[in-house]
Design an enzyme around this catalytic site. Structure first.
Site, mmCIF file in Angstrom:
data_model
loop_
_atom_site.group_PDB
_atom_site.id
_atom_site.type_symbol
_atom_site.label_atom_id
_atom_site.label_comp_id
_atom_site.label_asym_id
_atom_site.label_seq_id
_atom_site.Cartn_x
_atom_site.Cartn_y
_atom_site.Cartn_z
ATOM 1 N N HIS A 86 0.627 -1.083 0.283
ATOM 2 C CA HIS A 86 -0.312 -0.222 -0.067
ATOM 3 C C HIS A 86 0.835 1.610 0.121
ATOM 4 O O HIS A 86 0.073 2.063 -0.306
ATOM 5 C CB HIS A 86 -1.286 0.160 1.128
ATOM 6 C CG HIS A 86 -0.368 -0.018 2.497
ATOM 7 N ND1 HIS A 86 -0.548 -0.283 3.410
ATOM 8 C CD2 HIS A 86 -0.738 1.772 3.488
ATOM 9 C CE1 HIS A 86 -0.226 0.313 4.371
ATOM 10 N NE2 HIS A 86 0.408 1.606 4.845
ATOM 11 N N ASP A 222 0.518 -7.375 2.519
ATOM 12 C CA ASP A 222 0.868 -6.265 1.856
ATOM 13 C C ASP A 222 2.887 -5.509 1.786
ATOM 14 O O ASP A 222 3.390 -4.944 2.818
ATOM 15 C CB ASP A 222 0.495 -5.344 2.881
ATOM 16 C CG ASP A 222 0.165 -3.704 3.164
ATOM 17 O OD1 ASP A 222 1.135 -3.649 1.870
ATOM 18 O OD2 ASP A 222 -0.460 -3.092 3.326
ATOM 19 N N SER A 656 3.631 1.934 8.009
ATOM 20 C CA SER A 656 3.519 1.154 7.933
ATOM 21 C C SER A 656 5.191 1.006 6.278
ATOM 22 O O SER A 656 5.969 1.639 6.310
ATOM 23 C CB SER A 656 2.943 1.190 6.765
ATOM 24 O OG SER A 656 1.666 1.447 6.186
HETATM 25 N N1 ARG Z 1 -4.406 0.293 7.341
HETATM 26 C C1 ARG Z 1 -3.509 0.360 6.688
HETATM 27 C C2 ARG Z 1 -2.585 2.316 7.069
HETATM 28 O O1 ARG Z 1 -3.412 3.215 7.555
HETATM 29 C C3 ARG Z 1 -3.249 -0.220 5.596
HETATM 30 C C4 ARG Z 1 -4.042 0.803 4.858
HETATM 31 C C5 ARG Z 1 -4.307 0.294 3.086
HETATM 32 N N2 ARG Z 1 -4.679 -0.678 2.646
HETATM 33 C C6 ARG Z 1 -6.048 -1.257 2.377
HETATM 34 N N3 ARG Z 1 -7.216 -2.131 2.435
HETATM 35 N N4 ARG Z 1 -6.658 0.852 2.294
HETATM 36 O O2 ARG Z 1 -1.854 2.831 6.381
HETATM 37 N N1 GLU Z 2 -1.265 1.895 7.786
HETATM 38 C C1 GLU Z 2 -0.609 2.409 8.466
HETATM 39 C C2 GLU Z 2 0.599 3.101 7.244
HETATM 40 O O1 GLU Z 2 -0.398 3.598 6.492
HETATM 41 C C3 GLU Z 2 0.067 1.858 9.408
HETATM 42 C C4 GLU Z 2 -0.727 2.011 10.468
HETATM 43 C C5 GLU Z 2 -0.758 2.109 11.673
HETATM 44 O O2 GLU Z 2 -1.660 3.090 11.657
HETATM 45 O O3 GLU Z 2 -0.555 1.886 12.289
HETATM 46 O O4 GLU Z 2 1.308 3.791 8.043
#
Ligand code: ARG
Ligand code: GLU
Length: 721
Positions: A86, A222, A656
């Site tokens: 991502h 991911d 991330s």
């Molecule tokens: N929650 C994760 C972050 O904050 C992953 C986001 C990407 N994945 C998604 N399904 N949108 O970045």
């Molecule tokens: N998916 C998040 C990022 O892009 C990390 C998840 C979080 O917020 O801890 O950094």
């Protein structure tokens, strides 16, 4: 009375939301010595110096800021790096077309010649950091107003940066900590020739999609791979085919044995924002007003996009990246609100503040410094409540549609003209530039896109009208009442249909002979310019002034909190600077009667499989590998491949792609998410519920090796078995 406060003090040091508890904290690598004993007690076998050392190569030389908001890590001495799928998403999309769709099908470079240069992607490597508080605060006294203080600090910062970067290719920045009680200098190298090396297909890299996002148990692969290129002398250089793979001072070695429940782990990366010191007033605003408004507006936008994405592969690709971003925030805020409520965060903060007040009023000296702080917070937060929503609505509602975003470019011409007194010719030059951009906008399947964008505009603006503009925007209220008999939707439909910005011919006509008067009589520009005037013209200066004062209160408040808890090691809030978080592989109980384990396996991917649901389609090749159990050295003790795992490391957005390391500093995973029950940890950390989610390095390597057959990449890495 005395007794009561004594009891409070005891209760407080155990329960206080502001005194960090087990595994909470994101620590500065430079000051990690202070945590070394605790880290080793928890199981770490290396030293703080192995993690950060200015004089010798250390793990920090293998960690980077990836783009503007993710982390990555080197895994070979030829600049090969790992980050999340991502995080590379935008670049994978940018390299894709419907015919050559790397997002859907994945991409693997089987030789360096096949790697794809990514425009606009940069990699930032930290050379060293240094405490520069004294130099930054030189000349600062209590007599200065907040504004003067800020100006002097900014001037000092400029001088320091100019000095350290003089005659060198290094870039430097200085960041405030603890609301400006401390400042650190960061000296970096920024690389701009970065190439895409590998990405699994979407149904691996984004398996579970937005349905599983922010949740455990998880089965998402991911990760993606890039390579940094440098000039012949190993220095940053813009893209050139003559550049060579960068040789980092350090790269991460990979542990394929995996970790088990209870094992020590740490995360090394760039967490973006945490706000542990917020007062009850701020937490109340977030949990009860700001997050709910954002959630509602994003939900409406997502409904429209999701519908469009189900219409055709073109539309799916077109909206994929922006929808991922919109959905990510939307879901996180929902989890955050739930978590803040479950933790009774506002009440706990109030208890804490009452206690702080008792403490602050026990001596005359404290009274002078800290007395009245909480009351002032309350006053200022109340003052900014409406203005702050006006800004939130500008960002989340008014600028949600392309109509308004494009309108913004027109306003910018007008603004520039007024500020710089532009000549007629100079105005036309600006208008021609916007026209060029608008032409490519219209060229991109505008027939379908217009329907989508109009629906977003009308839906979101109608909600904005009901919830805010009706009582706060004179122009909109008048238009709706006087010309559309109170029907806001009709007004917004009218605006969209009658703006030159929704018609290529009319846009061309207006911009070819640009006249400010004509532009301002356009219904969309008229609407945007009124809102812009209200928010940016009127509200923002007030908001900035209040924020300056609030920041100054926090600057004193955090010193008071530390004073009240002397002997306690506080970590500074995350600010996109390099940090270390550490903890253990740890299960949790999300709710009554439910236990979550620490690891998931490929078996769980098959359990989730559903060929009819986009997020749960499983690639044929992966199913075959599962059937034949062709896992090689990537299998765990039970003969399965571990896919993801959780631990108690305190992480946030920006983490991330961060390396997840074992007790010996070897790579065991890549951080990519937090659990739903723990998303409030940016504001309040709960050791029972907060977990970071990582992809198991064994699953990454299994995909690279067995699924993609990219043996060239496996051979480049160093594996310690
Ligand atoms: N929650 C994760 C972050 O904050 C992953 C986001 C990407 N994945 C998604 N399904 N949108 O970045
Ligand atoms: N998916 C998040 C990022 O892009 C990390 C998840 C979080 O917020 O801890 O950094």
């Amino acid at each position: 009375m005395f007794k009561k406060s004594l009891i409070l003090i005891i209760a407080f040091s155990i329960l206080s939301p502001l005194v960090s508890r087990a595994d909470e904290g994101m620590w500065l690598p430079l000051l990690l010595q202070k945590r070394e004993a605790d880290m080793q007690k928890k199981g770490m076998k290396i030293s703080a110096k192995d993690i950060y050392d200015v004089n010798n190569s250390s793990l920090k030389d293998a960690v980077m800021l990836f783009g503007g908001g993710c982390t990555g890590e080197f895994v070979s001495n030829e600049g090969l790096l790992l980050t999340n799928h991502h995080c590379g998403y935008g670049h994978i999309v940018a390299q894709s077309t419907v015919e050559r769709d790397y997002l859907t099908n994945g991409f693997w470079a089987f030789s360096k010649q096949e790697e794809l240069p990514c425009k606009g992607l940069s990699i930032t490597l930290l050379a060293y950091m240094e405490d520069v508080t004294e130099k930054v605060l030189e000349g600062v006294t209590d007599k200065l107003s907040e504004r003067e203080r800020k100006a002097l600090i900014n001037a000092n910062i400029k001088l320091i940066i100019a000095d350290v970067t003089k005659d060198s290719h290094y870039k430097a920045e200085i960041k405030p900590f603890y609301y400006g009680n401390q400042y650190f200098l960061y000296v970096n190298e920024v690389f701009t020739d970065v190439r895409l090396v590998g990405a699994p297909p979407s149904n691996i890299g984004k398996f579970g999609g937005d349905t599983d996002n922010w949740m455990w148990p998880r089965h998402t692969g991911d990760f993606s791979m890039f390579r940094v290129y440098a000039s012949k002398d190993n220095k940053p250089a813009d893209y050139s085919k003559d550049n060579i793979p960068f040789t980092p001072k350090k790269f991460m070695k990979i542990n394929l044995k995996g970790l088990n429940e209870g094992d020590f782990t740490f995360v090394f990366g760039y967490p973006g924002t945490t706000q542990q010191f917020l007062t009850s007033h701020a937490v109340d605003r977030i949990a009860n007003y700001e997050d709910p408004a954002r959630i509602k507006l994003r939900r409406e936008r997502l409904d429209v996009y999701n519908h469009a994405m189900n219409q055709s592969p073109d539309q799916r690709l077109r909206y994929a990246a922006s929808v991922a971003g919109i959905a990510n925030g939307w879901k996180k805020w929902m989890g955050e609100v739930k978590g803040l409520k479950r933790m009774n965060s506002v009440e706990r903060k109030i208890d804490f503040e009452n206690h702080f007040n008792v403490w602050a009023n026990t001596t005359q000296q404290r009274k002078e410094t800290y007395g009245g702080l909480i009351e002032n917070f309350e006053k200022l937060y109340a003052e900014k409540s409406t203005i702050e929503m006006s800004y939130l609505y500008l960002v989340e509602a008014v600028l949600a549609s392309d109509l308004m975003k494009n309108g913004r470019s027109i306003l910018a011409i007008i603004d520039k003209t007024e500020r710089n007194n532009l000549s007629k010719d100079a105005i036309q030059v600006e208008a021609d530039k916007v026209l060029e951009r608008m032409n490519s906008y219209f060229a991109n399947d505008y027939v379908n896109h217009k329907m989508v964008d109009k629906e977003i505009f009308v839906d979101v603006m109608s909600t904005y009208y009901e919830d805010f503009a009706k009582t706060n925007s004179l122009l909109i209220k008048e238009k709706v009442d006087n010309s559309f008999s109170g029907n806001a939707r009709n007004y917004f439909n009218y605006v969209y249909d009658n703006s030159f910005l929704s018609c290529q011919k009319a846009t061309k006509k207006t911009l070819k002979k640009f006249r400010i008067k004509d532009a301002l009589s356009d219904p969309a520009i008229e609407l945007l310019s009124a809102v812009w005037g209200d928010v940016i013209g009127k509200d923002m200066p007030i908001l900035n002034e209040i924020d300056l004062q609030i920041d100054s209160l926090y600057r004193h408040y955090v010193v008071g909190i530390m004073d009240m808890n002397s002997g306690k090691d506080f970590y500074p809030d995350a600010n996109l600077s390099l940090r270390v978080a550490y903890g253990n592989i740890k299960p949790y109980k999300p709710r009554d009667g439910v236990n979550y384990f620490t690891h998931t396996t490929i078996k769980g991917i098959m359990e989730k499989e559903n060929p009819d649901i986009y997020d749960y389609v499983v690639e044929k090749k992966l199913k075959e590998l599962y059937k034949t159990k062709d896992y090689g050295r990537y299998a765990n003790a039970d003969g399965e491949v571990s896919v993801c795992f959780i631990a108690s490391n305190h992480t946030t957005g920006g983490n991330s792609g961060s390396p997840v390391l074992d007790a010996n500093g070897h790579l065991v995973g890549i951080n990519f998410d937090r659990n739903w029950e723990g998303t409030m940890s940016d504001i309040m950390y709960d050791p029972d519920q907060c977990r970071n989610i990582s992809i198991d390095i064994r699953y990454c390597l299994f995909i690279i090796d067995k699924f993609a057959g990219a043996k060239n990449l496996i051979q480049e890495m160093t594996i310690v078995e």
